[in-house]
Design a protein around this motif. Structure first.
Motif, mmCIF file in Angstrom:
data_model
loop_
_atom_site.group_PDB
_atom_site.id
_atom_site.type_symbol
_atom_site.label_atom_id
_atom_site.label_comp_id
_atom_site.label_asym_id
_atom_site.label_seq_id
_atom_site.Cartn_x
_atom_site.Cartn_y
_atom_site.Cartn_z
ATOM 1 N N GLN A 85 0.825 -1.202 0.000
ATOM 2 C CA GLN A 85 0.000 0.000 0.000
ATOM 3 C C GLN A 85 0.861 1.254 0.000
ATOM 4 O OE1 GLN A 85 -2.771 -1.345 3.412
ATOM 5 N NE2 GLN A 85 -3.950 0.181 2.273
ATOM 6 N N LEU A 86 0.313 2.323 -0.581
ATOM 7 C CA LEU A 86 1.012 3.603 -0.633
ATOM 8 C C LEU A 86 0.584 4.541 0.482
ATOM 9 C CD1 LEU A 86 0.856 4.229 -4.488
ATOM 10 C CD2 LEU A 86 2.533 2.920 -3.166
ATOM 11 N N PHE A 87 -0.672 4.398 0.915
ATOM 12 C CA PHE A 87 -1.219 5.273 1.949
ATOM 13 C C PHE A 87 -1.921 4.428 2.998
ATOM 14 C CE2 PHE A 87 -1.127 7.710 -2.001
ATOM 15 C CZ PHE A 87 -0.448 8.861 -1.610
ATOM 16 N N ASP A 88 -1.897 4.919 4.248
ATOM 17 C CA ASP A 88 -2.601 4.190 5.304
ATOM 18 C C ASP A 88 -4.070 4.593 5.328
ATOM 19 O OD1 ASP A 88 -2.799 6.646 6.623
ATOM 20 O OD2 ASP A 88 -1.197 6.192 8.048
ATOM 21 N N GLU A 89 -4.799 4.123 6.338
ATOM 22 C CA GLU A 89 -6.253 4.317 6.373
ATOM 23 C C GLU A 89 -6.671 5.775 6.519
ATOM 24 O OE1 GLU A 89 -4.535 3.396 10.334
ATOM 25 O OE2 GLU A 89 -4.520 2.424 8.372
ATOM 26 N N VAL A 90 -5.775 6.644 6.970
ATOM 27 C CA VAL A 90 -6.118 8.064 7.089
ATOM 28 C C VAL A 90 -5.417 8.916 6.035
ATOM 29 C CG1 VAL A 90 -6.663 7.920 9.540
ATOM 30 C CG2 VAL A 90 -4.307 8.442 8.827
ATOM 31 N N GLY A 91 -4.818 8.259 5.030
ATOM 32 C CA GLY A 91 -4.238 8.994 3.908
ATOM 33 C C GLY A 91 -2.795 9.407 4.081
ATOM 34 N N ARG A 92 -2.131 8.901 5.118
ATOM 35 C CA ARG A 92 -0.717 9.247 5.298
ATOM 36 C C ARG A 92 0.158 8.287 4.490
ATOM 37 N NH1 ARG A 92 -0.990 9.132 11.767
ATOM 38 N NH2 ARG A 92 -1.689 7.060 11.110
ATOM 39 N N PRO A 93 1.292 8.770 3.970
ATOM 40 C CA PRO A 93 2.193 7.878 3.229
ATOM 41 C C PRO A 93 2.685 6.732 4.110
ATOM 42 C CG PRO A 93 2.784 10.184 2.880
ATOM 43 C CD PRO A 93 1.770 10.172 3.980
ATOM 44 N N THR A 94 2.716 5.547 3.551
ATOM 45 C CA THR A 94 3.255 4.395 4.272
ATOM 46 C C THR A 94 4.787 4.495 4.300
ATOM 47 O OG1 THR A 94 3.385 3.103 2.231
ATOM 48 C CG2 THR A 94 1.338 2.946 3.529
ATOM 49 N N PRO A 95 5.445 3.733 5.189
ATOM 50 C CA PRO A 95 6.916 3.729 5.186
ATOM 51 C C PRO A 95 7.500 3.397 3.824
ATOM 52 C CG PRO A 95 6.092 2.687 7.177
ATOM 53 C CD PRO A 95 4.891 2.960 6.317
ATOM 54 N N TYR A 96 6.841 2.515 3.067
ATOM 55 C CA TYR A 96 7.317 2.201 1.718
ATOM 56 C C TYR A 96 7.327 3.444 0.843
ATOM 57 C CZ TYR A 96 6.930 0.794 -3.175
ATOM 58 O OH TYR A 96 7.100 0.700 -4.532
ATOM 59 N N LEU A 97 6.244 4.206 0.842
ATOM 60 C CA LEU A 97 6.167 5.394 0.002
ATOM 61 C C LEU A 97 7.159 6.454 0.468
ATOM 62 C CD1 LEU A 97 4.952 6.875 -2.349
ATOM 63 C CD2 LEU A 97 3.052 7.597 -0.882
ATOM 64 N N GLU A 98 7.357 6.578 1.768
ATOM 65 C CA GLU A 98 8.344 7.523 2.277
ATOM 66 C C GLU A 98 9.748 7.156 1.801
ATOM 67 O OE1 GLU A 98 7.717 7.430 6.472
ATOM 68 O OE2 GLU A 98 6.199 9.028 6.424
ATOM 69 N N ALA A 99 10.056 5.859 1.792
ATOM 70 C CA ALA A 99 11.362 5.406 1.306
ATOM 71 C C ALA A 99 11.508 5.685 -0.194
ATOM 72 C CB ALA A 99 11.545 3.922 1.590
ATOM 73 N N ILE A 100 10.426 5.489 -0.939
ATOM 74 C CA ILE A 100 10.454 5.776 -2.376
ATOM 75 C C ILE A 100 10.706 7.263 -2.606
ATOM 76 C CG2 ILE A 100 8.953 6.017 -4.400
ATOM 77 C CD1 ILE A 100 10.070 3.251 -4.190
ATOM 78 N N ALA A 101 10.038 8.121 -1.849
ATOM 79 C CA ALA A 101 10.219 9.562 -2.005
ATOM 80 C C ALA A 101 11.673 9.957 -1.751
ATOM 81 C CB ALA A 101 9.286 10.312 -1.065
ATOM 82 N N GLU A 102 12.302 9.315 -0.765
ATOM 83 C CA GLU A 102 13.706 9.599 -0.478
ATOM 84 C C GLU A 102 14.598 9.170 -1.641
ATOM 85 O OE1 GLU A 102 17.105 8.508 2.882
ATOM 86 O OE2 GLU A 102 14.982 8.105 3.287
ATOM 87 N N ARG A 103 14.321 8.001 -2.194
ATOM 88 C CA ARG A 103 15.109 7.527 -3.340
ATOM 89 C C ARG A 103 14.897 8.416 -4.558
ATOM 90 N NH1 ARG A 103 14.085 0.951 -3.148
ATOM 91 N NH2 ARG A 103 15.551 0.486 -1.458
ATOM 92 N N LEU A 104 13.669 8.861 -4.774
ATOM 93 C CA LEU A 104 13.398 9.774 -5.884
ATOM 94 C C LEU A 104 14.208 11.051 -5.746
ATOM 95 C CD1 LEU A 104 9.529 9.384 -6.285
ATOM 96 C CD2 LEU A 104 11.241 8.887 -8.048
ATOM 97 N N GLY A 105 14.292 11.564 -4.513
ATOM 98 C CA GLY A 105 15.086 12.754 -4.270
ATOM 99 C C GLY A 105 16.556 12.525 -4.569
ATOM 100 N N GLU A 106 17.076 11.363 -4.159
ATOM 101 C CA GLU A 106 18.477 11.033 -4.426
ATOM 102 C C GLU A 106 18.729 10.940 -5.931
ATOM 103 O OE1 GLU A 106 19.390 7.410 -2.445
ATOM 104 O OE2 GLU A 106 18.863 8.167 -0.452
ATOM 105 N N LEU A 107 17.807 10.292 -6.634
ATOM 106 C CA LEU A 107 17.979 10.120 -8.072
ATOM 107 C C LEU A 107 17.888 11.462 -8.792
ATOM 108 C CD1 LEU A 107 18.410 8.133 -10.380
ATOM 109 C CD2 LEU A 107 15.929 7.832 -10.489
ATOM 110 N N ASP A 108 16.947 12.291 -8.412
ATOM 111 C CA ASP A 108 16.790 13.592 -9.041
ATOM 112 C C ASP A 108 18.029 14.454 -8.812
ATOM 113 O OD1 ASP A 108 15.000 15.508 -10.464
ATOM 114 O OD2 ASP A 108 15.193 16.651 -8.599
#
Length: 237
Positions: free
Chosen positions: A124-147
């Motif tokens: 899952q990308l978001f939890d039951e209240v719409g917050r990013p899951t740890p997986y999505l947070e890790a992806i966002a960090e990697r996207l920042g590194e790649l960019d």
């Protein structure tokens, strides 16, 4: 055909992403882009080669997984056979986008046409209240590194050309079964030219942060033999 969308909790609350590795998920590739900022991690497993772009105006760096299109010698029945996957693959099906009005504001996009969009399978990308899951947070960090790595890469390639540090590679390999595999159209660091640089040039490369990625790219070439060994094991079944 891609389908890039701005990622939001409202639109993509139910989306799941498959994180396993398989040919049908897009992992059957001969190589992928890599950036100098990750050369240290990439060189632990893969040869790093350089290729001129189609317009012949610049270079890109590639982590090599095989010898022919569609061949990934690190991909097997148990998934990916290496501890590190280059960022350009690890972030899929996500990418960094910009606002329609331009500027530097970054947005996370998702390719909804990707085979990694898992329906009922995956993370899952978001939890039951719409917050990013740890997986999505890790992806966002990697996207920042790649960019950040993409933004810094042109200076690195300009330095390689300025000091004439790239030479063409033509590699012909005869496998155990007698078949011949070739790698053509690639470049590598010219080690002789690197050794001949004067102290001023070395200092310039070091101060700009380019010297370490250069050494990592040179060290990575030892894995060409590992690729051959993997290919031979595949040939022998």
């Amino acid at each position: 055909m891609s389908d890039h969308q701005i990622l939001t909790a409202e639109t993509h609350a139910a989306v799941r992403v498959r994180t396993d590795c398989a040919a049908e998920l897009g992992d059957a590739v001969m190589c992928c882009l890599t950036v100098p900022a990750e050369f240290r991690q990439v060189q632990e497993h893969y040869p790093i080669l350089f290729r001129q772009d189609a317009e012949r105006t610049g270079f890109t760096a590639l982590a090599m997984f095989g010898f022919v299109d569609g061949e990934n010698l690190f991909l097997g029945e148990h998934g990916w056979d290496a501890r590190y996957r280059p960022l350009a693959l690890a972030i899929q099906p996500f990418l960094i986008g910009r606002t329609a009005a331009g500027g530097d504001r970054q947005q996370v996009h998702i390719d909804m046409a990707s085979p990694r969009i898992g329906g009922g399978e995956g993370v899952q990308l978001f939890d039951e209240v719409g917050r990013p899951t740890p997986y999505l947070e890790a992806i966002a960090e990697r996207l920042g590194e790649l960019d950040e790595g993409y933004r810094a890469a042109p200076d690195f390639f300009a330095a390689l050309e300025r000091y004439d540090l790239l030479e063409p590679l033509t590699l012909e390999i005869t496998l155990d079964d007698g078949s011949i595999n070739r790698l053509v159209g690639f470049h590598v660091i010219d080690e002789q030219q690197l050794r001949s640089l004067d102290a001023g040039a070395i200092a310039d490369l070091h101060q700009a942060g380019h010297l370490m990625p250069i050494f990592m790219a040179v060290a990575s070439l030892g894995h060409l033999g590992d690729l051959v060994a993997r290919k031979n094991r595949l040939v022998h079944g």
